[in-house]
Enzyme design. Structure first.
Site, short mmCIF file in Angstrom:
data_model
loop_
_atom_site.label_atom_id
_atom_site.label_comp_id
_atom_site.label_asym_id
_atom_site.label_seq_id
_atom_site.Cartn_x
_atom_site.Cartn_y
_atom_site.Cartn_z
N ASP A 1 43.73 59.12 90.27
CA ASP A 1 44.41 59.07 88.98
C ASP A 1 45.07 57.69 88.84
O ASP A 1 45.12 56.90 89.78
CB ASP A 1 45.42 60.22 88.84
C1 BGC Z 1 46.58 61.07 83.69
C2 BGC Z 1 45.13 61.46 83.71
C3 BGC Z 1 44.31 60.55 82.83
C4 BGC Z 1 44.56 59.12 83.23
C5 BGC Z 1 43.77 58.12 82.42
C6 BGC Z 1 46.79 59.60 83.90
O1 BGC Z 1 48.11 59.22 83.65
O2 BGC Z 1 47.26 61.81 84.67
O3 BGC Z 1 44.98 62.79 83.31
O4 BGC Z 1 42.96 60.88 82.92
O5 BGC Z 1 45.94 58.83 83.09
O6 BGC Z 1 44.25 58.00 81.14
#
Ligand code: BGC
Length: 722
Positions: A265
């Site tokens: 993530d």
């Molecule tokens: C979130 C994810 C997301 C990623 C990309 C993160 O802050 O937890 O769910 O896919 O950002 O935007």
């Protein structure tokens, strides 16, 4: 309904051979470049970095021409011409915004959810996206956590069905322009178990609960062919999920044999430092890559340190090669080497197409849950309505969290919906107050409007910024001055209907007691207002059922149906035990949720009878067969979601008091009866027993078929050892 989807975590020999051939020509720098994902919004040097082969993937760009331009740099201006993977958060629609995933799950209709996911994928593909960071399959039993909006609620069986449906939809065959999309189930794993419902918070969980509750939806998504998985921000019992050898290597790679890509993530690798799990970014890169991360999303740890770590011998080159092979296999399987660019005419053909808008309406209608209907006051038969509340004509709130390219101007509000459905109805609209603060005071106007109307419809709840990532709440009542507005309008004496828009179950005991009708509409997407109006006026009979319990008070959280018995089980109000001390209960509140999992009313009534366990004794290899007759006893056609639950009475370890094992959405004409027959393979009744191995244990079970987790017809069966 599936018309075919592509499995993207098992690759043909041809694909692997092509990946290996490319790999054999790559320098270590180029390999590490493939393991780096950047967000161009935060990087002015993106062109240069792509040109230097330092980027394998980008996220959060959604302009086709910009994607094509950057792709051209990757394909035409780098030594090996490896195309970029373009990832985006397409959580409940791309431009055609559907209800939030929690609402979609309340349809209990995997085919419909698959269709919604496919439409999202078509629009995303037409706009140049290759990789969708969804489905979010985190089980969540704590509505304080804002991200409960993004998942399918509290139950692993329903969670698995929804996970499969979404993977099939995203990875559907024959998307716009014959393009392909990779799904990315997230956030691996147990992110939804954050302590106190606070986002990114610590998770301390037993391996048994992890395996029985939190892992199954991920397994289902992978079993359905999901291309990749996203590792979570949280720690799991002391070891961060994005550097956790147990979940990433042992479970994912060894037990599940997953050959797809593991993406961290956003900065989750970098955050290993803040976790206190790595002294610096170099150690963060080391621990993450050793644990099994293939691609670092915005962590900067891999690009800055991985080459040196390999050169020093701290990271075996074979680990980097394995990661890059997986990334290349995915790019090859998606067809990016043959067709790296997106036809810029596709968007116009797909975005917000009429059939997409219609599907959004269909899902919105089926996701609405009727929580209460005394009288019955609904459907409305009035011709003069006071429409009150800050969300009644708000074009942004129904888009909900993570609304991608969704735009307020695409949204139909409840006011629009009422005008479309009942053009002859006199509607006086008063906003009343704002959602979050006290900037507006029209309470008196609202009360006056209510007094002059035959019914008051209040549209209350949360706006689109109150759920989703980093939107945990400690108070789950109506925010701002909405409760005051509600109480004043109820005091007017005019019959009141509340429409609740929210990204989570709210805590609404006062409303449940004093308001005769409550319609839980969630954040219902671009057609939300129309769907609500259809329900209010009975054009559509409500049929959604809750997938997350509604607490009576924040102090009950976590409250969920699949809890354990305890040694001092509380048997509920109305029994002698309610007065007894020393039971597992509160001295000042009921144990029961306000509305249980599986619950939802209709404008008709369904009667359950003739529960028949066709297989009272079943062997380990057999199938449990249970049936019941469901009759629509009212005067309107309606849909009922029939649910099957079991309880394993005695185990080598304790078992939940109820577990959902089957469900079916039935459509019944007025007066019509149908027999619902569930066939559950006994192998699905297993759990992780004493030595943490999955298995079914012989013994006595209870079984229920009913309309929700708290009611239904009950019988018994036995699983025999043979
Ligand atoms: C979130 C994810 C997301 C990623 C990309 C993160 O802050 O937890 O769910 O896919 O950002 O935007």
């Amino acid at each position: 309904m599936s018309d075919g989807h592509i499995r993207l975590n098992r690759f043909e020999q041809r694909v692997v051979a092509q990946a290996d051939e490319i790999l054999s020509r790559m320098t270590l720098d180029e390999k590490v470049g493939q393991m780096n994902q950047l967000d161009p919004r935060w990087n002015r040097e993106i062109d240069k970095l792509v040109r230097q082969s330092k980027v394998g993937s980008v996220l959060s760009i959604r302009s086709v021409s910009e994607i094509n331009r950057l792709q051209r740099v990757a394909v035409e201006e780098t030594r090996l011409g490896i195309p970029l993977l373009v990832g985006n958060d397409v959580i409940h629609g791309y431009r055609t915004i559907f209800p939030i995933p929690l609402a979609e799950s309340c349809t209990w209709d995997p085919d419909l959810v698959e269709r919604a996911a496919r439409i999202a994928a078509d629009e995303a593909a037409a706009s140049g996206t290759d990789w969708i960071f969804a489905p979010m399959v985190d089980i969540c039993r704590d509505p304080r956590w804002g991200r409960i909006a993004e998942g399918a609620g509290e139950d692993p069986t329903l969670g698995q069905a929804m996970a499969r449906a979404r993977v099939r939809g995203f990875q559907a065959d024959g998307l716009a322009g014959e393009r392909r999309i990779a799904a990315c189930p997230k956030h691996y794993v147990a992110y939804g178990a954050a302590e106190a419902g606070k986002d990114y918070n610590t998770v301390d969980i037993s391996e048994r609960t992890l395996r029985d509750v939190f892992l199954p939806p991920f397994w289902a998504a992978i079993d359905e062919g999901a291309a990749s998985i996203m590792s979570a921000f949280n720690e799991i019992s002391g070891i961060p999920a994005s550097a956790n050898p147990f979940t990433l290597r042992e479970v994912l790679r060894q037990e599940w044999d997953f050959e797809g890509v593991v993406l961290s993530d956003y900065n989750a690798v970098g955050e290993l430092v803040a976790h206190g799990f790595a002294a610096d970014l170099r150690e963060a890169a080391l621990r993450a890559v050793l644990a099994g991360i293939d691609m670092d999303m915005m962590g900067h740890a891999f690009p800055e340190h991985l080459v040196a770590l390999v050169e020093e011998g701290a990271v075996p080159l074979s680990l980097v090669d394995d990661a890059v092979r997986r990334i290349l296999c995915l790019k090859i399987a998606l067809g990016l080497f043959e067709r790296p660019y997106t036809d810029e005419g596709l968007e116009a053909q797909f975005i917000l197409r009429e059939d997409h808008r219609h599907a959004a309406l269909d899902v919105a209608r089926k996701s609405i849950v009727l929580l209460k209907n005394e009288g019955p006051i609904l459907p409305l038969r009035t011709t003069k309505i006071a429409l009150i509340g800050p969300l009644a004509d708000d074009r942004a709130a129904p888009l909900g969290c993570w609304h991608c390219e969704g735009r307020p101007e695409d949204v139909e509000t409840v006011l629009d919906g009422i005008r479309a459905v009942r053009p002859g109805c006199a509607v006086e609209f008063v906003e009343g107050c704002t959602v979050a603060d006290d900037a507006l005071d029209q309470v008196e106007d609202a009360v006056r409007a209510a007094r002059q109307a035959e019914a008051a419809v209040l549209v209350l709840g949360e706006n689109e910024r109150m759920s989703g990532e980093a939107r945990s709440r400690a108070y789950l009542g109506l925010p701002g001055r909405q409760q005051e507005l509600l109480e004043a309008v109820v005091a007017s004496g005019t019959p009141v209907v509340c429409v609740l828009m929210s990204g989570r179950p709210l805590v609404i005991p006062w409303m449940a007691e004093h308001v005769p009708a409550i319609v839980q509409a969630w954040h219902g997407g671009i057609r939300a207002g129309r769907a609500v109006a259809d329900i209010l006026f009975g054009e559509v009979n409500p049929s959604g059922k809750l997938t997350a319990s509604f607490p009576r008070t924040v102090g009950q959280i976590p409250v969920y149906y699949g809890h354990k018995s305890t040694g001092r089980p509380f048997l509920g109000e109305g029994t002698v035990q309610f007065e007894q001390a020393y039971r597992s209960n509160y001295i000042d509140e009921s144990n029961r949720p306000l509305y249980p999992f599986g619950y939802g009313l209709s404008y008709t009534t369904f009667a359950y009878k003739d529960l028949n366990v066709e297989t009272p004794v079943v062997g380990m290899e057999d199938t449990l067969v249970v049936s019941a007759t469901v009759t629509n006893e009212g005067e309107l056609p309606g849909d009922e979601v029939v649910q099957l639950y079991v309880q394993d009475l005695v185990g080598s370890v304790t078992r939940p008091v109820k577990e959902l094992k089957g469900f079916e959405r039935l459509s019944l004409a007025a007066g019509e009866s149908a027999s619902v027959r569930f066939e559950v393979p006994i192998s699905e009744l297993g759990f992780h027993g004493l030595v943490l191995e999955y298995g079914v244990e012989a013994g006595a079970f209870k079984v229920w078929i009913g309309p929700d987790a708290e009611s239904g017809l009950e019988a018994a069966f036995t699983v025999s050892a043979g």
